[in-house]
Design an enzyme around this catalytic site. Structure first.
Site, short mmCIF file in Angstrom:
data_model
loop_
_atom_site.label_atom_id
_atom_site.label_comp_id
_atom_site.label_asym_id
_atom_site.label_seq_id
_atom_site.Cartn_x
_atom_site.Cartn_y
_atom_site.Cartn_z
N TYR A 111 -2.50 -0.74 10.57
CA TYR A 111 -2.50 -1.02 9.12
C TYR A 111 -1.16 -0.60 8.52
O TYR A 111 -0.54 -1.36 7.77
CB TYR A 111 -3.66 -0.27 8.45
CG TYR A 111 -3.78 -0.50 6.96
CD1 TYR A 111 -4.45 -1.63 6.46
CD2 TYR A 111 -3.25 0.40 6.03
CE1 TYR A 111 -4.58 -1.85 5.09
CE2 TYR A 111 -3.37 0.19 4.66
CZ TYR A 111 -4.03 -0.94 4.19
OH TYR A 111 -4.16 -1.15 2.83
N SER A 113 0.87 -1.18 0.00
CA SER A 113 0.00 0.00 0.00
C SER A 113 0.91 1.23 0.00
O SER A 113 2.10 1.11 0.29
CB SER A 113 -0.85 -0.01 1.28
OG SER A 113 -1.41 1.25 1.54
#
Ligand code: NDP
Length: 257
Positions: A161, A148
């Site tokens: 995350y 990501s």
């Protein structure tokens, strides 16, 4: 001597985790269209089976559904064994399944930290560990872990995350260190802000959506299909000497402040 196209992956077998919808389904569709036999995966068995039936009808490819929960190591072991039994051997593994949870730091429940790390980081390690032996026997294989922009950049309220996706980069490099000499290429593909179920609340938040468009040099949200070409490259013979790298497909977000 027969000339092979450097991007030809027809006839390969592929397992994409979290491919019942969103980015994973788009990546699996790209592999199916390129001629791969594909196993779709997710947690919800009905959604996974429906997605496999629809993808087989749409592409004419051989598509299987093997749903299982990747939160727990024992379930992962049994599920991956079924994937290997279904495909015979796995040429391409895409570790895509992932979750996001948002809370202010001081309120973040440790149970949710554990869940995020289990799904986003531990599961890709366990799945790669279990699929590697068949790749080692074949002397070839491609593993692509989905990172990501949060593999590199942090934002408030998503510390677990970001930590898990940062970990995906070092998981990728660690697997590369262990597997590159055996003919297996391990790389990461790191999407920017892409419109999916995971980001629906953000897309619908007009203020956040405007921030994404302003912060992204390409001045738009990404679409799932923006990621397919990069994946096909990493899975193809064209990338046979590409090892341990992170390919950011983010409209320039990580290149420009
Ligand atoms: P979605 O929420 O749309 O889809 C998630 C997929 O993962 C579904 O197939 C879901 O299965 C599966 N899944 C979730 N938890 C489990 C579990 N415990 N066991 C088995 N399967 C599970 O996510 P996206 O498509 O948006 O994201 C895919 C990946 O891309 C993730 O790793 C995410 O972090 C990453 N990413 C996404 C970005 C974005 O903007 N969307 C940006 C950068 C990275 P089911 O359908 O059964 O729930």
């Amino acid at each position: 001597m027969t000339a092979h196209h450097p991007f030809d992956i027809s006839g390969r077998t592929a397992f994409v985790t979290g491919s019942s919808r969103g980015i994973g389904l788009a990546l699996a569709r790209g592999l199916a269209v390129a001629g791969c036999e594909v196993v779709l995966h997710g947690m919800d068995p009905a959604r996974c089976k429906d997605a496999a039936t629809a993808l087989a009808e749409e592409t004419g490819a051989s598509v299987h559904a093997v749903p299982f929960d990747i939160t727990d190591a024992a379930t992962v072991r049994a599920g991956v064994a079924e994937v290997v039994a279904t495909l015979g051997s796995v040429d391409i593994l895409v570790n895509n399944a992932g979750i996001q949870r948002r809370h202010p730091l001081v309120e973040f429940p440790v149970e949710e930290w554990d869940e995020i790390v289990a799904i986003n980081l531990t599961a890709p390690f366990l799945i790669a560990q279990q699929i590697a032996p068949s790749m080692i026997s074949a002397g070839r294989g491609k593993i692509v872990n989905i990172g990501s922009v949060q593999s590199q950049l942090a934002r408030p309220h998503i510390t677990p995350y970001s930590a898990s996706k940062g970990g995906v980069v070092m998981l990728t490099r660690g697997l590369c260190a262990d597997l590159a000499a055996l003919g297996i290429q391990v790389n990461a593909l790191a999407p920017g802000y892409i419109r999916t179920e995971l980001t629906r609340a953000l897309v619908e938040d007009e203020r956040f959506s405007a921030w994404v468009r302003e912060r992204t040099p390409a001045a738009r949200w990404g679409e799932v299909d923006d990621l397919v070409g990069g994946l096909l490259f990493l899975c193809s013979p064209a990338a046979d000497f590409v090892n341990g790298q992170v390919l950011y497909i983010d409209g320039g977000m990580t290149a420009v402040i």
